[in-house]
Write an enzyme that holds these catalytic residues in place. Structure first.
Site, PDB file in Angstrom:
ATOM      1  N   CYS A   7       0.844   2.679  11.907  1.00 49.14           N
ATOM      2  CA  CYS A   7       1.664   1.751  10.344  1.00 49.14           C
ATOM      3  C   CYS A   7       1.877   2.999  10.244  1.00 49.14           C
ATOM      4  CB  CYS A   7       0.637   0.924   9.913  1.00 49.14           C
ATOM      5  SG  CYS A   7       1.588   0.491   8.225  1.00 49.14           S
ATOM      6  N   HIS A  12       0.222  -1.523   0.088  1.00 52.73           N
ATOM      7  CA  HIS A  12       0.436  -0.085  -0.542  1.00 52.73           C
ATOM      8  C   HIS A  12       0.953   0.914  -0.100  1.00 52.73           C
ATOM      9  CE1 HIS A  12       0.478  -1.299   3.545  1.00 52.73           C
ATOM     10  NE2 HIS A  12       1.176  -0.144   4.177  1.00 52.73           N
TER      11      HIS A  12
END
Length: 638
Positions: free
Chosen positions: A188, A67
């Protein structure tokens, strides 16, 4: 928003031809580009690989979630891909990866998109969900499996809440009060997938074990379910499952386990049991902890730069807000006179208000970056002392670092104090002795020396010959275009601000403003004159850059610079340097530190023409270089 709004069947690859991790990434990126989901393959690939370098997004159990969150994304989306034979994706469990979800998120993605991506991430923890996707025969079947899974998760969450409410009513207090409680934080770097997978994995396992858990997520949409001081106090221990810095001081004195975010996804039961068994180390906020490993890897220069940028970034809103209001106040003075209430009002909140905070804010937030919140107050006071004694920006920079390292010294000296006296440190020792020591150093050592240095520098700048002034203006103007809002740009702007606040002369301010306006204006000009070399979307962005350039927002050029760094940055530096040099050749004085074209309305009449002419010449040079440098589009790209 439903997951199906982001997970579209035209973006699915039901049988990847790739055999390696890199080939898989390239194949998925190519699909995104083909469907016009991204505008810059190189930038998007770089962000994907940057995330992979932190830790593999191959999570195990046959799943990978590469991502990126970047301005290279046109439309936020999720690409689903499947490999029938499996690919060695360097997965955390060492097993082949079969299912891939490549997430493309816009920079500044809104909360709705982030929440939808979080829901998708949670679905991937369902074993039967993964098995169904492996066996899906069509794109429509994939969408149906996702829709059913999403509905099941919503129903499960609803039942969980109902059960909790029923137990609270039944007992009159929280039903969780007699159960062991663990608190956790998941985070994250991009905050769009792993953060929420880790949260759900911990909550799911805690429910199975009969353990209460509160999980705070530090995602792309900010901190959610923020832990309260009562919850932290009651907790058996703390789990920090994060790949980026989170606020740690609140966990002082608690047993704490710190792991990568992937560990909570893969081994939530292990983390919970280790916490319940008291295996975590007691965390002390005034000592180096495991969370500081990354900091220790930084060079001294990198640490200093990080601290200075923290001060500059907090100072800039005061510069922009105060600077524009100062510019408007000069317009009011011309229209209504210096005794008018509107002029006095604008000067009060712009000049006497916002602008008086520049150096204290700079110093305070440098200090806070060095030693956390206890250093903020002595840093700001040291910055204010620098203002009052004339040591200016240089003194303010010194005050920030002095206050920060004084607090670090005090933390080290008081590390051995009894636990019962912990509350004395933040309430008495740090503020009193931090201020006393910082103030003494500033009063007796820094301010006398730096006020003299500051005066000498200002005299040298005031007496610069025309040739030297032009060279300095060209250098500052060119620096504004090097990284368009990045560290080089900020260094030039901060230097001009320091001269402006010290001398009240805006000659160098005119140079950096002209230099900073050129890149977006040059792109706007190029997209207008060379229409056959730009796509329709790029031409629309070019129109926006007229506005951004005129209002001195250099960052408008960044999407173009990301796509073609050499052409855009190279052409922009040339025009910006010329514009900055010309302002000094013609002795242009900008009476306000921000505002772009607005500043011309409050300049001396003979300065206005030369200011606008400097910008126009720089813009034309950069725009023409960029336009001629760029190749015409193929007919099917228009």
């Amino acid at each position: 928003m439903k997951i199906s709004d982001l997970l579209k069947k035209e973006l699915m690859i039901m049988d990847l031809s790739a055999k390696t991790k890199q080939e898989a990434i390239e194949e998925m990126i190519a699909k995104l580009k083909e469907k016009n989901m991204i505008n810059d393959v190189d930038t998007f690939r770089k962000e994907i690989m940057n995330r992979e370098e932190l830790s593999s997004t191959g999570l195990g159990d046959g799943i990978a979630m590469p991502h990126a969150k970047t301005s290279a994304v046109n439309t936020p989306c999720v690409l689903f891909a499947r490999s029938k034979d499996g690919i060695d994706y360097e997965s955390l469990d060492g097993e082949p990866t079969y299912l891939f979800f490549m997430i493309a998120a816009e920079e500044g993605a809104n909360n709705t998109h982030i929440e939808t991506l979080a829901n998708l991430s949670r679905l991937l923890l369902k074993p039967n969900f993964i098995e169904k996707l492996k066996n899906a025969k069509t794109e429509d079947e994939v969408l149906e499996i996702v829709a059913i899974g999403e509905e099941e998760n919503k129903e499960k969450e609803k039942k969980r809440e109902e059960k909790k409410n029923e137990e609270m009513k039944k007992e009159g207090v929280s039903a969780t009060s007699e159960k062991p409680l663990i608190v956790a934080v998941t985070a994250c770097p991009t905050g769009i997938a792993h953060t929420y997978m880790a949260e759900d994995a911990l909550k799911e396992k805690a429910e199975q074990l009969g353990i209460d858990i509160r999980v705070e997520t530090n995602g792309s949409d900010g901190a959610k379910n923020v832990l309260t001081s009562k919850e932290i106090q009651r907790a058996e221990g703390v789990i920090i499952s994060a790949d980026k810095n989170v606020e740690m001081a609140r966990f002082d004195g608690k047993r704490l386990i710190k792991t990568p975010v992937s560990e909570a996804i893969r081994n939530p039961e292990k983390l919970i049991n280790k916490t319940l068994n008291g295996e975590g180390k007691i965390y002390h906020s005034d000592e180096k902890s495991s969370g500081d490993d990354e900091e220790e890897k930084l060079s001294i220069g990198s640490k200093v730069y990080k601290d200075v940028m923290n001060g500059v970034s907090h100072m800039l809103p005061f510069v922009v807000g105060g600077g524009i209001l100062i510019a408007i106040s000069f317009m009011a003075e011309q229209a209504f006179g210096s005794n008018s209430e509107i002029f006095k009002f604008l000067q009060e909140i712009g000049g006497n208000g916002a602008f008086s905070f520049l150096i204290p804010i700079l110093a305070g937030y440098i200090a806070m970056s060095v030693a956390d919140r206890p250093a903020l107050m002595p840093g700001m006071v040291g910055g204010l002392m620098a203002v009052h004694t004339g040591s200016g920006f240089i003194g303010g920079l010194a005050a920030g670092f002095i206050a920060g390292y004084v607090i670090l010294l005090l933390k080290k000296m008081t590390a051995g104090m009894p636990k019962s006296l912990e509350g004395v440190k933040p309430m008495i020792i740090f503020p009193i002795f931090g201020l006393l020591i910082t103030g003494a150093i500033m009063y007796f050592a820094i301010n006398p020396v730096f006020s003299g240095i500051n005066k000498s520098m200002n005299n040298a700048l005031t007496n610069l010959g025309t040739g030297n002034a032009v060279m300095l203006g060209a250098l500052l103007g060119g620096m504004m275009a090097v990284d368009m809002g990045g560290p080089v740009n900020k260094a030039a702007y901060t230097f001009a601000i320091s001269v402006f606040t010290s001398t009240q002369q805006g000659y160098l301010m005119a140079a950096v403003m002209a230099g900073g306006m050129v890149p977006p204006l040059a792109i706007a000009l190029a997209t207008t004159l060379f229409k056959n070399k730009f796509t329709e979307k790029e031409r629309h962005s070019g129109l926006t850059n007229w506005i951004l350039g005129l209002t001195f927002i250099t960052e408008g050029a960044i999407p173009f610079a990301a796509a073609e760094p050499l052409k855009v940055i190279g052409s922009s530096i040339a025009g910006a340097a010329i514009a900055g040099g010309l302002t000094q050749l013609w002795h242009v004085n900008a009476p306000a530190p921000h505002g772009g074209i607005l500043v011309s309305f409050v300049m001396e009449p003979h300065h206005v023409l030369f200011f606008l002419l400097s910008i126009a010449i720089g813009t034309i040079i950069s725009g023409m270089i960029y336009g001629f440098w760029r190749k015409p589009l193929e007919s099917n790209q228009n």
